[in-house]
Design a protein around this motif. Structure first.
Motif, PDB file in Angstrom:
ATOM      1  N   SER A 379     -45.517  60.811  -3.308  1.00 42.81           N
ATOM      2  CA  SER A 379     -45.063  59.920  -2.236  1.00 42.81           C
ATOM      3  C   SER A 379     -43.762  60.430  -1.649  1.00 42.81           C
ATOM      4  N   GLU A 380     -43.694  60.457  -0.323  1.00 46.32           N
ATOM      5  CA  GLU A 380     -42.472  60.895   0.362  1.00 46.32           C
ATOM      6  C   GLU A 380     -41.534  59.734   0.637  1.00 46.32           C
ATOM      7  N   GLY A 381     -41.913  58.552   0.195  1.00 48.93           N
ATOM      8  CA  GLY A 381     -41.070  57.359   0.291  1.00 48.93           C
ATOM      9  C   GLY A 381     -41.387  56.450  -0.881  1.00 48.93           C
ATOM     10  N   ILE A 382     -41.184  55.162  -0.713  1.00 49.87           N
ATOM     11  CA  ILE A 382     -41.559  54.193  -1.744  1.00 49.87           C
ATOM     12  C   ILE A 382     -42.452  53.131  -1.113  1.00 49.87           C
ATOM     13  N   GLU A 383     -43.315  52.560  -1.955  1.00 45.45           N
ATOM     14  CA  GLU A 383     -44.118  51.422  -1.533  1.00 45.45           C
ATOM     15  C   GLU A 383     -43.663  50.213  -2.338  1.00 45.45           C
ATOM     16  N   ILE A 384     -43.447  49.107  -1.640  1.00 46.06           N
ATOM     17  CA  ILE A 384     -42.931  47.894  -2.267  1.00 46.06           C
ATOM     18  C   ILE A 384     -44.005  46.826  -2.226  1.00 46.06           C
ATOM     19  N   SER A 385     -44.369  46.298  -3.392  1.00 43.76           N
ATOM     20  CA  SER A 385     -45.331  45.202  -3.471  1.00 43.76           C
ATOM     21  C   SER A 385     -44.603  43.887  -3.277  1.00 43.76           C
ATOM     22  N   LEU A 386     -45.138  43.038  -2.431  1.00 50.20           N
ATOM     23  CA  LEU A 386     -44.522  41.748  -2.124  1.00 50.20           C
ATOM     24  C   LEU A 386     -45.566  40.869  -1.446  1.00 50.20           C
ATOM     25  N   PRO A 387     -45.282  39.581  -1.265  1.00 47.89           N
ATOM     26  CA  PRO A 387     -46.274  38.703  -0.631  1.00 47.89           C
ATOM     27  C   PRO A 387     -46.581  39.132   0.803  1.00 47.89           C
ATOM     28  N   VAL A 388     -47.835  38.963   1.207  1.00 48.47           N
ATOM     29  CA  VAL A 388     -48.226  39.265   2.578  1.00 48.47           C
ATOM     30  C   VAL A 388     -47.445  38.366   3.536  1.00 48.47           C
ATOM     31  N   GLY A 389     -46.906  38.957   4.606  1.00 48.60           N
ATOM     32  CA  GLY A 389     -46.146  38.195   5.591  1.00 48.60           C
ATOM     33  C   GLY A 389     -44.667  38.103   5.305  1.00 48.60           C
ATOM     34  N   ALA A 390     -44.201  38.752   4.218  1.00 49.88           N
ATOM     35  CA  ALA A 390     -42.773  38.726   3.899  1.00 49.88           C
ATOM     36  C   ALA A 390     -41.983  39.460   4.979  1.00 49.88           C
ATOM     37  N   THR A 391     -40.747  39.031   5.197  1.00 52.13           N
ATOM     38  CA  THR A 391     -39.904  39.601   6.247  1.00 52.13           C
ATOM     39  C   THR A 391     -39.402  40.996   5.859  1.00 52.13           C
ATOM     40  N   VAL A 392     -39.432  41.927   6.824  1.00 54.55           N
ATOM     41  CA  VAL A 392     -38.925  43.283   6.629  1.00 54.55           C
ATOM     42  C   VAL A 392     -37.758  43.486   7.595  1.00 54.55           C
ATOM     43  N   LYS A 393     -36.619  44.010   7.079  1.00 58.31           N
ATOM     44  CA  LYS A 393     -35.397  44.103   7.870  1.00 58.31           C
ATOM     45  C   LYS A 393     -34.886  45.543   7.946  1.00 58.31           C
TER      46      LYS A 393
END
Length: 478
Positions: A379-393
């Protein structure tokens, strides 16, 4: 001497107790943080478990739960050692104080017996009036006063020592109760830790049973990531070319401005010289007597300075006051805003806020593998598991360079921070537009769903050369 020793030992114990208390408070604070994190992980895991098939996200959450639980057990063990140390030191101190109390009582009893046996010899008035002189009588009075104060001090020391012993005894009892409570909590966490490990083994086994599906999932992730990476590199190259073009335009505009100023200066100089020549000619015509004499050369003025002394364009490279002498030149830093954003991004390395308020890294940066299998990925980045629809900033101030589609209803946003770029992918919806200025904390969009139905967000950091950097080393510790 006894009193001084008592005070010194008391002060030493207070200092040691204060240091221990501070450490204990830190341990308890960390325990509370870990318990909250574990509760959040349990909530996330329960949400992910609604999907019937096991996923890499579930494995990542379980592994994170195990690490957090192991750290919690470790802090409880440290807390127990600290309690044991306090109990041991308190017991030693109580034994020392009991011996000291026995000594104080024995000395006080001896002084009472001595005073009783010699009460006739030490009658207050007889002792004073038997003095041979007035000075001797004063000395005897001071002696009796000091002796009385000594006996009072003995009583005070006995009473204070008994009070401190009582406090130590109460503290010792509470420490033992606290130790029993900590032991129970540690036992409980160890039991739950075993359950977490069993859960992890179950997830790993399920993933192994559907190894072909997981392999296909990893390949899909790799294909999607290559698509994102290619888009990022293409956009960065385009932005770099645009930045170079704008920088060249600014430099050309600066050169044109300087050339116009130089032409205007030369024109002013020529006009001034013509005016001076005409004035000299008129003066010579009016003075007939001096007509035969050669005309004196016109005086040199400040305006007749040779053109070679005109200001040079040595500072053309410092467009808008931006200096590049201490940095490798980057077209993204040819403006004050671009340079400022680059410097701010660099200065906040290790302190950048996370792009999400909750969630846990399910796919790390670099090489990763599925336990007990031959499945691997990169992976060239990271994947973050979280609830669907969570806010990304947004993690820093910058400008939205591009919003591009990934297919399947997913989108990605690339934000430029000077010569650095951050990418937010797998978004179900986007709240920004290309060219929009953003601040740290500006909502970029909402988290979308992965192929397994789990919520997830991809996050990448890239420099102006298109090299991918480890996001975890830039984000603050959680």
């Amino acid at each position: 001497m006894t009193k001084k020793l008592f005070i010194s030992l008391g002060m030493l114990m207070c200092v040691l107790a204060a240091g221990a208390q501070q450490t204990k408070e830190e341990l308890q604070k960390r325990q509370q943080e870990l318990q909250k994190e574990i509760a959040d992980l349990n909530s996330t895991f329960d949400e992910i478990k609604k999907n019937k098939k096991q996923s890499l996200s579930q494995l990542a959450v379980v592994q994170r739960k195990i690490r957090a639980r192991e750290e919690l057990v470790s802090t409880l063990s440290k807390d127990l050692r600290l309690i044991d140390d306090n109990i041991y030191l308190t017991t030693l101190e109580m034994n020392r104080m009991k011996r000291e109390l026995d000594t104080l009582k024995q000395n006080y009893a001896q002084s009472l017996v001595f005073a009783y046996k010699n009460r006739s010899n030490y009658d207050y008035l007889n002792f004073i009036f038997s003095a041979t002189s007035f000075n001797d009588a004063l000395k005897r009075m001071n002696y009796l006063k000091s002796y009385r104060q000594y006996r009072e001090t003995q009583v005070e020391n006995i009473v204070k020592t008994q009070q401190v012993l009582q406090q130590k005894s109460t503290y010792l009892s509470s420490s033992k109760v606290e130790k029993n409570s900590a032991l129970k909590e540690q036992g409980k966490q160890l039991t739950v830790l075993e359950d977490d490990k069993k859960e992890k083994d179950k997830v790993v086994q399920d993933l192994k049973d559907r190894e072909s599906d997981v392999a296909s999932e990893i390949k899909n992730k790799q294909r999607m990531q290559k698509k994102i990476s290619d888009n990022i590199v293409t956009i960065i190259r385009r932005e770099a070319a645009e930045a170079r073009r704008k920088a060249a335009e600014r430099e050309k505009a600066e050169r044109d401005r300087l050339a116009k100023e130089e032409a205007a200066r030369k024109q002013r100089l020529a006009d001034q010289q013509r005016q001076e020549a005409a004035a000299a000619k008129a003066a010579a015509a009016q003075n007939n007597t001096a007509a035969a004499k050669p005309a004196a050369p016109p005086p040199q003025s400040a305006a007749s300075t040779p053109a070679s002394s005109a200001p040079s364009n040595a500072n053309v490279a410092d467009v808008n006051g931006v200096k590049h002498s201490d940095r490798t030149y980057s077209p993204f830093e040819s403006t004050t805003e671009g340079l400022t954003q680059s410097l701010n991004f660099e200065s906040n390395r290790g302190r950048l806020p996370w792009p999400v308020d909750a969630g846990y890294v399910s796919i790390p940066y670099g090489q990763y593998e599925v336990p007990n299998s031959k499945l691997k990925g990169n992976s060239e980045g990271i994947e973050i598991s979280l609830p669907v629809g969570a806010t990304v900033k947004s993690v820093a101030d910058g400008e939205v360079s591009s919003v591009f589609d990934l297919g399947g209803g997913e989108q990605a946003v690339l934000v430029m921070h000077g010569k650095y770029f951050t990418t937010y992918s797998h978004l179900g919806s986007v709240n920004v537009n290309s060219g929009q200025k953003v601040k740290a904390g500006t909502v970029i969009g909402k988290a979308g769903a992965s192929d397994d139905g789990d919520g997830m967000v991809g996050f990448m950091i890239t420099n102006e050369k298109g090299s991918f950097l480890n996001p975890v080393s830039w984000l603050k510790h959680r």
